[in-house]
Design a protein around this motif. Structure first.
Motif, PDB file in Angstrom:
ATOM      1  N   PHE A   1       0.834  -1.207   0.000  1.00 51.39           N
ATOM      2  CA  PHE A   1       0.000   0.000   0.000  1.00 51.39           C
ATOM      3  C   PHE A   1       0.873   1.263   0.000  1.00 51.39           C
ATOM      4  O   PHE A   1       0.533   2.256  -0.648  1.00 51.39           O
ATOM      5  CB  PHE A   1      -0.958   0.002   1.185  1.00 51.39           C
ATOM      6  CG  PHE A   1      -1.991  -1.094   1.116  1.00 51.39           C
ATOM      7  CD1 PHE A   1      -2.681  -1.380  -0.052  1.00 51.39           C
ATOM      8  CD2 PHE A   1      -2.269  -1.859   2.234  1.00 51.39           C
ATOM      9  CE1 PHE A   1      -3.622  -2.389  -0.117  1.00 51.39           C
ATOM     10  CE2 PHE A   1      -3.215  -2.879   2.186  1.00 51.39           C
ATOM     11  CZ  PHE A   1      -3.897  -3.138   1.014  1.00 51.39           C
ATOM     12  N   ALA A   2       1.996   1.215   0.725  1.00 51.87           N
ATOM     13  CA  ALA A   2       2.921   2.356   0.725  1.00 51.87           C
ATOM     14  C   ALA A   2       3.502   2.573  -0.674  1.00 51.87           C
ATOM     15  O   ALA A   2       3.627   3.713  -1.134  1.00 51.87           O
ATOM     16  CB  ALA A   2       4.039   2.137   1.745  1.00 51.87           C
ATOM     17  N   PHE A   3       3.849   1.482  -1.366  1.00 54.11           N
ATOM     18  CA  PHE A   3       4.341   1.592  -2.737  1.00 54.11           C
ATOM     19  C   PHE A   3       3.280   2.255  -3.615  1.00 54.11           C
ATOM     20  O   PHE A   3       3.596   3.144  -4.418  1.00 54.11           O
ATOM     21  CB  PHE A   3       4.702   0.208  -3.294  1.00 54.11           C
ATOM     22  CG  PHE A   3       5.076   0.234  -4.744  1.00 54.11           C
ATOM     23  CD1 PHE A   3       6.383   0.480  -5.134  1.00 54.11           C
ATOM     24  CD2 PHE A   3       4.130   0.019  -5.734  1.00 54.11           C
ATOM     25  CE1 PHE A   3       6.737   0.520  -6.478  1.00 54.11           C
ATOM     26  CE2 PHE A   3       4.466   0.052  -7.077  1.00 54.11           C
ATOM     27  CZ  PHE A   3       5.779   0.297  -7.450  1.00 54.11           C
ATOM     28  N   CYS A   4       2.028   1.824  -3.474  1.00 55.99           N
ATOM     29  CA  CYS A   4       0.943   2.417  -4.270  1.00 55.99           C
ATOM     30  C   CYS A   4       0.836   3.916  -4.002  1.00 55.99           C
ATOM     31  O   CYS A   4       0.672   4.706  -4.945  1.00 55.99           O
ATOM     32  CB  CYS A   4      -0.383   1.726  -3.956  1.00 55.99           C
ATOM     33  SG  CYS A   4      -0.487   0.031  -4.563  1.00 55.99           S
ATOM     34  N   ALA A   5       0.924   4.308  -2.740  1.00 57.01           N
ATOM     35  CA  ALA A   5       0.846   5.734  -2.395  1.00 57.01           C
ATOM     36  C   ALA A   5       1.996   6.510  -3.027  1.00 57.01           C
ATOM     37  O   ALA A   5       1.794   7.600  -3.581  1.00 57.01           O
ATOM     38  CB  ALA A   5       0.858   5.901  -0.875  1.00 57.01           C
ATOM     39  N   LEU A   6       3.197   5.943  -2.968  1.00 52.37           N
ATOM     40  CA  LEU A   6       4.356   6.611  -3.578  1.00 52.37           C
ATOM     41  C   LEU A   6       4.193   6.732  -5.086  1.00 52.37           C
ATOM     42  O   LEU A   6       4.546   7.755  -5.691  1.00 52.37           O
ATOM     43  CB  LEU A   6       5.640   5.857  -3.232  1.00 52.37           C
ATOM     44  CG  LEU A   6       6.068   5.926  -1.767  1.00 52.37           C
ATOM     45  CD1 LEU A   6       7.178   4.909  -1.486  1.00 52.37           C
ATOM     46  CD2 LEU A   6       6.523   7.334  -1.423  1.00 52.37           C
ATOM     47  N   LYS A   7       3.663   5.705  -5.717  1.00 51.29           N
ATOM     48  CA  LYS A   7       3.478   5.737  -7.171  1.00 51.29           C
ATOM     49  C   LYS A   7       2.412   6.769  -7.546  1.00 51.29           C
ATOM     50  O   LYS A   7       2.540   7.465  -8.557  1.00 51.29           O
ATOM     51  CB  LYS A   7       3.101   4.340  -7.674  1.00 51.29           C
ATOM     52  CG  LYS A   7       3.269   4.180  -9.152  1.00 51.29           C
ATOM     53  CD  LYS A   7       4.720   4.360  -9.543  1.00 51.29           C
ATOM     54  CE  LYS A   7       4.828   4.791 -10.969  1.00 51.29           C
ATOM     55  NZ  LYS A   7       5.976   5.610 -11.253  1.00 51.29           N
ATOM     56  N   LEU A   8       1.375   6.887  -6.725  1.00 46.43           N
ATOM     57  CA  LEU A   8       0.343   7.899  -6.994  1.00 46.43           C
ATOM     58  C   LEU A   8       0.902   9.312  -6.837  1.00 46.43           C
ATOM     59  O   LEU A   8       0.548  10.212  -7.602  1.00 46.43           O
ATOM     60  CB  LEU A   8      -0.861   7.677  -6.091  1.00 46.43           C
ATOM     61  CG  LEU A   8      -1.681   6.420  -6.409  1.00 46.43           C
ATOM     62  CD1 LEU A   8      -2.780   6.223  -5.379  1.00 46.43           C
ATOM     63  CD2 LEU A   8      -2.251   6.470  -7.821  1.00 46.43           C
ATOM     64  N   VAL A   9       1.786   9.504  -5.861  1.00 45.51           N
ATOM     65  CA  VAL A   9       2.455  10.802  -5.712  1.00 45.51           C
ATOM     66  C   VAL A   9       3.293  11.082  -6.964  1.00 45.51           C
ATOM     67  O   VAL A   9       3.271  12.197  -7.503  1.00 45.51           O
ATOM     68  CB  VAL A   9       3.324  10.834  -4.433  1.00 45.51           C
ATOM     69  CG1 VAL A   9       4.256  12.041  -4.425  1.00 45.51           C
ATOM     70  CG2 VAL A   9       2.448  10.820  -3.197  1.00 45.51           C
ATOM     71  N   ALA A  10       4.014  10.082  -7.432  1.00 41.36           N
ATOM     72  CA  ALA A  10       4.820  10.261  -8.647  1.00 41.36           C
ATOM     73  C   ALA A  10       3.924  10.597  -9.836  1.00 41.36           C
ATOM     74  O   ALA A  10       4.239  11.505 -10.621  1.00 41.36           O
ATOM     75  CB  ALA A  10       5.633   9.000  -8.933  1.00 41.36           C
ATOM     76  N   PHE A  11       2.800   9.901  -9.969  1.00 39.16           N
ATOM     77  CA  PHE A  11       1.870  10.194 -11.063  1.00 39.16           C
ATOM     78  C   PHE A  11       1.357  11.631 -10.969  1.00 39.16           C
ATOM     79  O   PHE A  11       1.189  12.294 -11.992  1.00 39.16           O
ATOM     80  CB  PHE A  11       0.680   9.235 -11.044  1.00 39.16           C
ATOM     81  CG  PHE A  11       0.949   7.877 -11.637  1.00 39.16           C
ATOM     82  CD1 PHE A  11       2.008   7.641 -12.488  1.00 39.16           C
ATOM     83  CD2 PHE A  11       0.114   6.817 -11.326  1.00 39.16           C
ATOM     84  CE1 PHE A  11       2.239   6.390 -13.030  1.00 39.16           C
ATOM     85  CE2 PHE A  11       0.333   5.561 -11.862  1.00 39.16           C
ATOM     86  CZ  PHE A  11       1.390   5.345 -12.718  1.00 39.16           C
ATOM     87  N   SER A  12       1.123  12.120  -9.765  1.00 42.19           N
ATOM     88  CA  SER A  12       0.593  13.490  -9.618  1.00 42.19           C
ATOM     89  C   SER A  12       1.592  14.529 -10.119  1.00 42.19           C
ATOM     90  O   SER A  12       1.188  15.596 -10.590  1.00 42.19           O
ATOM     91  CB  SER A  12       0.211  13.764  -8.164  1.00 42.19           C
ATOM     92  OG  SER A  12       1.364  13.932  -7.367  1.00 42.19           O
ATOM     93  N   HIS A  13       2.893  14.227 -10.032  1.00 45.05           N
ATOM     94  CA  HIS A  13       3.909  15.140 -10.568  1.00 45.05           C
ATOM     95  C   HIS A  13       4.098  14.953 -12.072  1.00 45.05           C
ATOM     96  O   HIS A  13       4.355  15.909 -12.788  1.00 45.05           O
ATOM     97  CB  HIS A  13       5.270  14.904  -9.892  1.00 45.05           C
ATOM     98  CG  HIS A  13       5.288  15.196  -8.443  1.00 45.05           C
ATOM     99  ND1 HIS A  13       5.495  14.227  -7.494  1.00 45.05           N
ATOM    100  CD2 HIS A  13       5.113  16.348  -7.774  1.00 45.05           C
ATOM    101  CE1 HIS A  13       5.449  14.773  -6.301  1.00 45.05           C
ATOM    102  NE2 HIS A  13       5.217  16.063  -6.441  1.00 45.05           N
TER     103      HIS A  13
END
Length: 183
Positions: A101-113
């Motif tokens: 779940f932490a990986f998913c959150a990090l990937k979503l942050v990356a997608f937002s940038h």
């Protein structure tokens, strides 16, 4: 020639009966590797045919965040391996899922940038990037939920199976990272 394989449970008590599910598991593993391999092959080919587009693509990626996400996912894989080896399977499966779940959150942050910049481009590499990493993100999320389901009532067979699938998710990311982020 016949080869006998002894199945064992996590606690070493009774053998686990062979149900033939191992073959299905390995078909799943290899089919996933083929699909991601084809997508990554297409990414490599487009990058080789259009080096300026590849350079423009790489400038938009957040490499430090990808590195942190990689460390998070691999740590999660460590907990899945501990669960499969019989060390507190419930606790380790939950920790593995939390890492997912932490990986998913990090990937979503990356997608937002990345998405606002990538959306304005007509570069096919951006489309493949979203397809590959989005497909992988969906796998991580789904298998992290499976880890929690198995943690609820762990059996030796289900723990080994979900840990194998989790390691597949790790392996796919380890193929994605050098091709997309470091290539």
């Amino acid at each position: 020639m016949t080869v006998a394989v002894a199945n064992r449970s996590l606690d070493g008590a009774k053998p686990v009966p062979d149900t033939g599910m191992e073959l299905l598991l390995w078909i799943l593993v290899w089919s996933e590797l083929v699909v991601f391999g084809a997508l990554l092959g297409a990414f490599l080919l487009i990058g080789l045919l259009d080096p300026p587009a590849l350079a423009a693509f790489h400038r938009q990626l957040d490499l430090p965040l990808a590195g942190f996400a990689t460390a998070t996912l691999l740590t999660s894989g460590f907990f899945a391996a501990r669960a499969a080896s019989g060390r507190k399977p419930r606790r380790n499966l939950v920790l593995a899922a939390l890492g997912g779940f932490a990986f998913c959150a990090l990937k979503l942050v990356a997608f937002s940038h990345e998405l606002p910049v990538l959306a304005t481009s007509e570069n096919r590499l951006f489309e493949l990037y979203l397809l590959i990493t989005g497909f992988h993100l969906a796998h991580v999320l789904f298998v992290a939920i499976l880890l929690l389901v198995v943690a609820w009532r762990p059996s030796p067979r289900s723990v080994e199976t979900v840990a194998t699938i989790w390691h597949l998710v790790d392996l796919v990311w380890l193929l994605i990272l050098p091709v997309i982020y470091l290539g």
